[in-house]
Design an enzyme around this catalytic site. Structure first.
Site, PDB file in Angstrom:
ATOM      1  N   PRO A  88      74.244  33.556  95.650  1.00  0.00           N
ATOM      2  CA  PRO A  88      73.505  32.526  95.816  1.00  0.00           C
ATOM      3  C   PRO A  88      74.164  31.571  96.916  1.00  0.00           C
ATOM      4  O   PRO A  88      73.428  30.920  97.743  1.00  0.00           O
ATOM      5  CB  PRO A  88      73.295  31.787  94.785  1.00  0.00           C
ATOM      6  CG  PRO A  88      73.993  32.729  93.425  1.00  0.00           C
ATOM      7  CD  PRO A  88      74.826  33.579  94.070  1.00  0.00           C
ATOM      8  N   GLU A 115      78.580  33.854  85.877  1.00  0.00           N
ATOM      9  CA  GLU A 115      78.830  32.951  86.659  1.00  0.00           C
ATOM     10  C   GLU A 115      78.982  33.004  88.001  1.00  0.00           C
ATOM     11  O   GLU A 115      78.853  32.318  88.808  1.00  0.00           O
ATOM     12  CB  GLU A 115      79.370  31.578  86.060  1.00  0.00           C
ATOM     13  CG  GLU A 115      78.849  30.871  84.693  1.00  0.00           C
ATOM     14  CD  GLU A 115      77.413  30.767  84.883  1.00  0.00           C
ATOM     15  OE1 GLU A 115      77.045  29.605  85.905  1.00  0.00           O
ATOM     16  OE2 GLU A 115      76.402  31.324  84.473  1.00  0.00           O
ATOM     17  N   ARG A 153      64.398  51.493 105.366  1.00  0.00           N
ATOM     18  CA  ARG A 153      63.089  51.395 106.420  1.00  0.00           C
ATOM     19  C   ARG A 153      63.541  51.572 107.742  1.00  0.00           C
ATOM     20  O   ARG A 153      62.648  51.811 108.735  1.00  0.00           O
ATOM     21  CB  ARG A 153      62.047  50.230 106.091  1.00  0.00           C
ATOM     22  CG  ARG A 153      61.864  50.008 104.651  1.00  0.00           C
ATOM     23  CD  ARG A 153      60.933  49.077 104.502  1.00  0.00           C
ATOM     24  NE  ARG A 153      59.508  49.493 105.046  1.00  0.00           N
ATOM     25  CZ  ARG A 153      58.844  49.299 106.027  1.00  0.00           C
ATOM     26  NH1 ARG A 153      59.382  48.553 107.098  1.00  0.00           N
ATOM     27  NH2 ARG A 153      57.556  49.945 106.480  1.00  0.00           N
ATOM     28  N   ASP A 168      55.742  46.746 112.496  1.00  0.00           N
ATOM     29  CA  ASP A 168      56.294  45.475 111.934  1.00  0.00           C
ATOM     30  C   ASP A 168      57.417  45.108 113.033  1.00  0.00           C
ATOM     31  O   ASP A 168      57.492  43.880 112.912  1.00  0.00           O
ATOM     32  CB  ASP A 168      57.381  46.356 110.907  1.00  0.00           C
ATOM     33  CG  ASP A 168      56.766  46.403 109.584  1.00  0.00           C
ATOM     34  OD1 ASP A 168      55.536  46.162 109.541  1.00  0.00           O
ATOM     35  OD2 ASP A 168      57.375  47.235 108.757  1.00  0.00           O
TER      36      ASP A 168
HETATM   37  C1  9D3 Z   1      75.032  27.007  88.149  1.00  0.00           C
HETATM   38  C2  9D3 Z   1      74.994  27.637  89.442  1.00  0.00           C
HETATM   39  N1  9D3 Z   1      74.184  28.741  89.812  1.00  0.00           N
HETATM   40  C3  9D3 Z   1      74.527  29.210  91.188  1.00  0.00           C
HETATM   41  C4  9D3 Z   1      72.995  29.032  91.840  1.00  0.00           C
HETATM   42  C5  9D3 Z   1      74.784  29.968  88.778  1.00  0.00           C
HETATM   43  C6  9D3 Z   1      74.537  31.099  89.119  1.00  0.00           C
HETATM   44  C7  9D3 Z   1      73.022  31.749  88.925  1.00  0.00           C
HETATM   45  C8  9D3 Z   1      72.764  33.130  89.396  1.00  0.00           C
HETATM   46  C9  9D3 Z   1      75.490  32.229  89.411  1.00  0.00           C
HETATM   47  C10 9D3 Z   1      75.044  33.629  89.762  1.00  0.00           C
HETATM   48  C11 9D3 Z   1      73.671  34.075  89.463  1.00  0.00           C
HETATM   49  C12 9D3 Z   1      73.248  35.611  89.898  1.00  0.00           C
HETATM   50  N2  9D3 Z   1      72.746  35.425  91.180  1.00  0.00           N
HETATM   51  C13 9D3 Z   1      73.326  36.234  92.102  1.00  0.00           C
HETATM   52  O1  9D3 Z   1      73.991  36.860  91.705  1.00  0.00           O
HETATM   53  C14 9D3 Z   1      72.500  36.559  93.421  1.00  0.00           C
HETATM   54  C15 9D3 Z   1      71.311  35.931  93.873  1.00  0.00           C
HETATM   55  C16 9D3 Z   1      70.402  34.630  93.437  1.00  0.00           C
HETATM   56  O2  9D3 Z   1      70.604  34.094  92.430  1.00  0.00           O
HETATM   57  N3  9D3 Z   1      69.488  34.399  94.389  1.00  0.00           N
HETATM   58  C17 9D3 Z   1      69.221  34.686  95.416  1.00  0.00           C
HETATM   59  N4  9D3 Z   1      70.206  35.801  96.039  1.00  0.00           N
HETATM   60  C18 9D3 Z   1      71.088  36.124  95.194  1.00  0.00           C
HETATM   61  S1  9D3 Z   1      72.398  37.088  95.654  1.00  0.00           S
HETATM   62  C19 9D3 Z   1      73.031  37.281  94.408  1.00  0.00           C
END
Ligand code: 9D3
Length: 245
Positions: A88, A115, A153, A168
């Protein structure tokens, strides 16, 4: 292109056996290899996570299995891949980044869960963190599949209809126009006359104008007037003129 994926859920990648990606793999245009992170643990319990230093809730993925998995990949492939780490906190995936990645011969994707992953994995392996957008999913597996699908793709020969990839690319930054097929009336709804007219130039212009209309209404953030062609700017002016009626 070769893509190695490291995950604690290799069975979650079943979708990569079907559709466009599955066909690309069958045809040898794309090689996807799955690596079970637990195979690179050294303890009896095959533990991949541990409690966070500093305390707090949740678990953190241990670094050593990721280092060992990447070693295994490099030994087998005979070279160092460009390493992506879905997160994220990453740079947001865009079509421009995908186009850049599609020029690589070898990628590895390290999937996290819980986490997060020990920060030394990113630092020690030079992994690039990639987000698929501003919402929360529960792990890196779906983001990894999004990356593989969108990349496949762009590989030469994967999408049978080269015209559709070209379309596209030509329409990048614009939403699509509406589509219709038979029957001519359903649920009391007809088909725009122009599409039945056989007038190819009028159809092309109508579709382009629809793309511009929908983009301006739904995704005005995508519309950069200076990036449009002269014809697009004229069609946009026509739309604005129609609104004043
Ligand atoms: C409490 C903070 N959170 C971070 C925003 C904790 C958290 C949430 C979700 C930690 C890891 C995750 C798992 N998500 C991913 O690994 C992830 C992800 C996503 O949640 N949204 C957009 N792109 C991605 S790429 C990997």
């Amino acid at each position: 292109m070769r893509i190695d994926i490291v995950t604690i859920f290799p069975e979650a990648f079943a979708p990569l056996a079907v559709s466009i990606v599955g066909r690309a793999r069958e045809r040898g245009l794309l090689e996807v290899r799955l690596w079970d992170l637990r195979d690179f643990t050294a303890d009896r319990h095959r533990q991949v996570d541990d409690t966070p230093y500093g305390g707090g809730p949740g678990m953190v993925m241990k670094p050593e299995p990721f280092f060992a998995a990447v070693e295994g990949i490099m030994r087998e492939a005979g070279g160092r891949p460009r390493i992506l780490l879905p997160s994220p906190q990453g740079r947001t995936l865009t079509q421009a980044l995908l186009r850049e990645l599609s020029g690589e011969a070898h990628l590895a994707i390290l999937c996290g869960h819980y986490e997060g992953i020990d920060e030394r994995v990113t630092a020690g392996l030079g992994a690039e963190e990639i987000s698929i957008g501003d919402y929360v999913v529960s792990g890196g597996e779906l983001p990894a599949m999004v990356i593989v699908d969108a990349l496949s793709r762009l590989l030469p020969g994967v999408v049978g209809d080269e015209q559709s990839v070209a379309a596209d690319s030509f329409s990048e930054g614009l939403l699509d126009h509406p589509h219709y097929t038979r029957p001519p009336e359903v649920a009391g709804l007809g088909v725009p006359e122009v599409l039945l007219s056989g007038h190819h130039e009028a159809i092309r212009r109508w579709r382009r104008k629809q793309q511009l209309r929908r983009t301006r209404e739904r995704r005005p953030d995508l519309l950069r007037r200076e990036a449009l062609s002269d014809e697009d700017r004229r069609l946009l002016d026509e739309l604005e003129g129609e609104e004043l009626l």
